[in-house]
Structure formats: C-alpha cells, structure tokens
Design a protein around this motif. Structure first.
Motif, PDB file in Angstrom:
ATOM      1  N   GLU A 165       0.813  -1.208   0.000  1.00 13.98           N
ATOM      2  CA  GLU A 165       0.000   0.000   0.000  1.00 13.98           C
ATOM      3  C   GLU A 165       0.855   1.270   0.000  1.00 13.98           C
ATOM      4  OE1 GLU A 165      -2.887  -0.013   3.105  1.00 13.98           O
ATOM      5  OE2 GLU A 165      -4.128  -1.530   2.112  1.00 13.98           O
ATOM      6  N   ARG A 166       2.113   1.145   0.407  1.00 13.22           N
ATOM      7  CA  ARG A 166       2.978   2.321   0.475  1.00 13.22           C
ATOM      8  C   ARG A 166       3.232   2.916  -0.910  1.00 13.22           C
ATOM      9  NH1 ARG A 166       5.689   2.424   5.539  1.00 13.22           N
ATOM     10  NH2 ARG A 166       7.415   3.633   4.685  1.00 13.22           N
ATOM     11  N   THR A 167       3.210   2.071  -1.935  1.00 14.24           N
ATOM     12  CA  THR A 167       3.491   2.524  -3.294  1.00 14.24           C
ATOM     13  C   THR A 167       2.285   2.432  -4.227  1.00 14.24           C
ATOM     14  OG1 THR A 167       4.320   0.310  -3.812  1.00 14.24           O
ATOM     15  CG2 THR A 167       5.949   1.947  -3.125  1.00 14.24           C
ATOM     16  N   ASN A 168       1.154   1.994  -3.725  1.00 12.66           N
ATOM     17  CA  ASN A 168      -0.040   1.831  -4.548  1.00 12.66           C
ATOM     18  C   ASN A 168      -0.710   3.195  -4.754  1.00 12.66           C
ATOM     19  OD1 ASN A 168      -2.540   1.265  -5.663  1.00 12.66           O
ATOM     20  ND2 ASN A 168      -2.976  -0.451  -4.303  1.00 12.66           N
ATOM     21  N   PRO A 169      -0.811   3.674  -6.016  1.00 11.24           N
ATOM     22  CA  PRO A 169      -1.422   4.994  -6.243  1.00 11.24           C
ATOM     23  C   PRO A 169      -2.914   5.035  -5.924  1.00 11.24           C
ATOM     24  CG  PRO A 169      -0.970   3.898  -8.323  1.00 11.24           C
ATOM     25  CD  PRO A 169      -0.331   3.058  -7.271  1.00 11.24           C
ATOM     26  N   ASN A 170      -3.551   3.878  -5.800  1.00  9.33           N
ATOM     27  CA  ASN A 170      -4.958   3.858  -5.422  1.00  9.33           C
ATOM     28  C   ASN A 170      -5.160   4.061  -3.922  1.00  9.33           C
ATOM     29  OD1 ASN A 170      -6.019   3.343  -8.061  1.00  9.33           O
ATOM     30  ND2 ASN A 170      -5.295   1.247  -7.876  1.00  9.33           N
ATOM     31  N   VAL A 171      -4.086   3.954  -3.170  1.00  9.32           N
ATOM     32  CA  VAL A 171      -4.130   4.245  -1.739  1.00  9.32           C
ATOM     33  C   VAL A 171      -3.642   5.676  -1.543  1.00  9.32           C
ATOM     34  CG1 VAL A 171      -3.219   3.651   0.541  1.00  9.32           C
ATOM     35  CG2 VAL A 171      -3.775   1.838  -1.091  1.00  9.32           C
ATOM     36  N   VAL A 172      -4.545   6.566  -1.208  1.00 13.74           N
ATOM     37  CA  VAL A 172      -4.200   7.974  -1.052  1.00 13.74           C
ATOM     38  C   VAL A 172      -3.508   8.173   0.297  1.00 13.74           C
ATOM     39  CG1 VAL A 172      -5.105  10.316  -0.910  1.00 13.74           C
ATOM     40  CG2 VAL A 172      -6.112   8.667  -2.517  1.00 13.74           C
ATOM     41  N   LYS A 173      -2.366   8.854   0.251  1.00 12.91           N
ATOM     42  CA  LYS A 173      -1.612   9.118   1.475  1.00 12.91           C
ATOM     43  C   LYS A 173      -1.870  10.544   1.966  1.00 12.91           C
ATOM     44  CE  LYS A 173       0.578   5.631  -0.629  1.00 12.91           C
ATOM     45  NZ  LYS A 173       0.206   5.201  -2.002  1.00 12.91           N
ATOM     46  N   ALA A 174      -2.036  10.664   3.253  1.00 10.50           N
ATOM     47  CA  ALA A 174      -2.158  11.970   3.882  1.00 10.50           C
ATOM     48  C   ALA A 174      -0.837  12.292   4.559  1.00 10.50           C
ATOM     49  CB  ALA A 174      -3.284  11.966   4.910  1.00 10.50           C
ATOM     50  N   VAL A 175      -0.306  13.449   4.274  1.00  4.69           N
ATOM     51  CA  VAL A 175       0.948  13.887   4.896  1.00  4.69           C
ATOM     52  C   VAL A 175       0.582  14.666   6.159  1.00  4.69           C
ATOM     53  CG1 VAL A 175       3.071  15.201   4.596  1.00  4.69           C
ATOM     54  CG2 VAL A 175       2.099  13.937   2.655  1.00  4.69           C
ATOM     55  N   VAL A 176       0.753  13.994   7.286  1.00  3.79           N
ATOM     56  CA  VAL A 176       0.394  14.554   8.592  1.00  3.79           C
ATOM     57  C   VAL A 176       1.529  14.254   9.560  1.00  3.79           C
ATOM     58  CG1 VAL A 176      -1.329  14.619  10.435  1.00  3.79           C
ATOM     59  CG2 VAL A 176      -2.030  13.990   8.122  1.00  3.79           C
ATOM     60  N   GLY A 177       1.989  15.247  10.269  1.00  4.74           N
ATOM     61  CA  GLY A 177       3.008  15.039  11.287  1.00  4.74           C
ATOM     62  C   GLY A 177       2.376  15.036  12.666  1.00  4.74           C
ATOM     63  N   PHE A 178       2.057  13.866  13.181  1.00  8.90           N
ATOM     64  CA  PHE A 178       1.428  13.791  14.500  1.00  8.90           C
ATOM     65  C   PHE A 178       2.477  13.999  15.587  1.00  8.90           C
ATOM     66  CE2 PHE A 178      -1.585  11.278  11.958  1.00  8.90           C
ATOM     67  CZ  PHE A 178      -2.789  11.823  12.372  1.00  8.90           C
ATOM     68  N   ALA A 179       2.196  14.881  16.516  1.00  6.72           N
ATOM     69  CA  ALA A 179       3.056  15.020  17.688  1.00  6.72           C
ATOM     70  C   ALA A 179       3.002  13.724  18.494  1.00  6.72           C
ATOM     71  CB  ALA A 179       2.592  16.192  18.544  1.00  6.72           C
ATOM     72  N   GLU A 180       4.028  13.462  19.275  1.00  7.74           N
ATOM     73  CA  GLU A 180       4.086  12.221  20.033  1.00  7.74           C
ATOM     74  C   GLU A 180       2.861  12.069  20.930  1.00  7.74           C
ATOM     75  OE1 GLU A 180       7.115   9.769  23.020  1.00  7.74           O
ATOM     76  OE2 GLU A 180       7.726  11.683  22.141  1.00  7.74           O
ATOM     77  N   GLY A 181       2.171  10.942  20.748  1.00  6.04           N
ATOM     78  CA  GLY A 181       0.983  10.656  21.536  1.00  6.04           C
ATOM     79  C   GLY A 181      -0.291  11.304  21.038  1.00  6.04           C
ATOM     80  N   ALA A 182      -0.194  12.144  20.026  1.00  5.57           N
ATOM     81  CA  ALA A 182      -1.375  12.864  19.529  1.00  5.57           C
ATOM     82  C   ALA A 182      -2.192  11.977  18.599  1.00  5.57           C
ATOM     83  CB  ALA A 182      -0.967  14.133  18.806  1.00  5.57           C
TER      84      ALA A 182
END
Length: 247
Positions: free
Chosen positions: A139-156
């Motif tokens: 799924e990391r390289t599958n273009p049908n799986v849309v990735k969201a670029v989110v930087g979660f703070a630790e524990g958030a």
C-alpha cells in the motif's frame, strides 16, 4: 463541540461503474444504504439524512424509518450533493457542521464517525478527516491508496494535514498514513468549498480535498486504527456480507 450542532449527511447515487445499483445492494436482508444509515444513527452525534440522486434510494431509506432528501442527479461530487441536501433540510441554518459519510461503508464502526467530527473542536479547523497508519508494504506505493501527509506530535491522535497524494510520501523513516474519505465540515467551510473552482493539483492528483488546501483552508486529520471496508466491487460486497453475518 455541542455548539456546532452537527448533522450527518450520506450522499447516495445508483450509478456505479463497477457495481451498478450499489446503494440498493442487499446485505443480509437490507439495502447497503440502510446499513450505512443505521451506523450513522448509532454514532449519536446528530440527525442523519440520506442525500439521494434517485427516488428508489429515497424510498428504500424511508421504508426503514430513515430520513431522505432528493438532490440533483447531475452533481459532480458527493460534496455538492451534501451541500444541496443541507440547504434543503435546514434553510434556517440551525446546523453549524455537517459530517459527510460515504454510502458504501456498510461495516463502518459508529465510533469512526464520531472520530471524524472531533477535530472541529479546534476553532481554526475548517474541515476534518481521518487517517490510519499503513501496515501493508504494497500500500505504500499503490497509487490507489491515497496518502495523507500529517506530522502527528508524540501521543497525539489529531494532526494538521499538509498534503494528500497518490505518491509515496513523506520521504524518510516513519509511518505513512492511508487517507480515509470521511469528512466533517463547518457549514461555512463547505459552502465555500463547493463554490471554489477545481484546483491545479486537484486535477493532477484527482483528489478533491486538494482544492481546499490550494485555497488556504485548514484540514485536520484524526488517527484511527483501521481503514473501513469500502464496497466498490462484487468481491467487496461479498466480504461485507460475510462480516455483517457474524455481527
């Protein structure tokens, strides 16, 4: 959160290339759209309306005690259908937020619907959505799986979405997040969104949510544990039947 007074709207239309008549597909004795409606009701965050493109879908929902409203069958997206339904059922603007639940998620956990509404508790958030950590390498390289670029703070469990892409992103060590297409909007944010022209990156990536980011709107994402099963094919439908037969 109560001051937002949310309503849940489920857009539904019969036309589907891979699974014609999808909202009315039988799942253990009930149409799929009714299964989704039941889960939305169980979320308990507000009234639920099904925004229908066809009378057959509305009739099925109302036959099971649900609330349905007819909308223009030619809407280009579910967001436009949700906006029309909201204006029809609430011309006095009593609802300050709307949760858009896809009509092809019959196994959806009601707690997931509650999760997508939570980021709107922050006043600066225009739109809220969901992500789940990608666990399968393919799924990391599958273009049908849309990735969201989110930087979660630790524990958030909530973070700001900086971009959505079909590419593998971001680069480097760390988790990747699968975007889940449920949304919660402040009412004025949805009104603005449906009035905007398509964005350059939206057209390129074929991702509607980029229109909001390209126009300076803020999207926050809540982290959930799993990606709900979306029914797009006959095989998906059989899987949903199997899952719901055991619950």
């Amino acid at each position: 959160m109560p001051r937002l007074n949310p309503v849940i709207v489920i857009p539904a239309r019969l036309h589907a290339t891979r699974l014609p008549g999808k909202p009315l597909a039988d799942i253990n004795g009930e149409p799929m759209i009714v299964q989704v409606w039941r889960r939305a009701v169980k979320a308990g965050i507000g009234p639920v309306v099904v925004a229908c493109a066809e009378a057959e879908v509305a009739a099925a929902v109302m036959a099971h005690g649900g609330n349905a409203v007819m909308t223009d069958p030619d809407h280009p997206s579910g967001s436009d259908r949700v906006w029309e339904a909201l204006e029809r059922v609430d011309p006095e603007r009593q609802f300050g937020a709307v949760v858009n639940v896809q009509g092809d998620l019959p196994t959806l956990d009601p707690l997931v619907i509650r999760a997508v509404f939570e980021p709107l508790a922050h006043r600066g958030v225009d739109i809220a959505t969901l992500v789940a950590e990608i666990s399968r390498d393919e799924e990391r390289t599958n273009p049908n799986v849309v990735k969201a670029v989110v930087g979660f703070a630790e524990g958030a469990r909530v973070g700001r979405a900086l971009y959505f892409t079909r590419a593998t992103a971001p680069w480097g060590e760390g988790p990747l997040y699968h975007h889940i297409g449920l949304y919660a909007y402040r009412r004025e944010a949805l009104q603005r969104f449906v009035g905007l022209p398509q964005g350059v990156l939206e057209k390129r990536e074929k991702l509607e949510q980029l229109r909001a980011l390209e126009n300076g709107m803020r999207i926050d994402a809540a982290l959930v544990d799993t990606v709900p099963l979306g029914v797009d094919t006959p095989a998906d439908l059989e899987r949903a039947r199997e899952l719901l037969a055991t619950t």
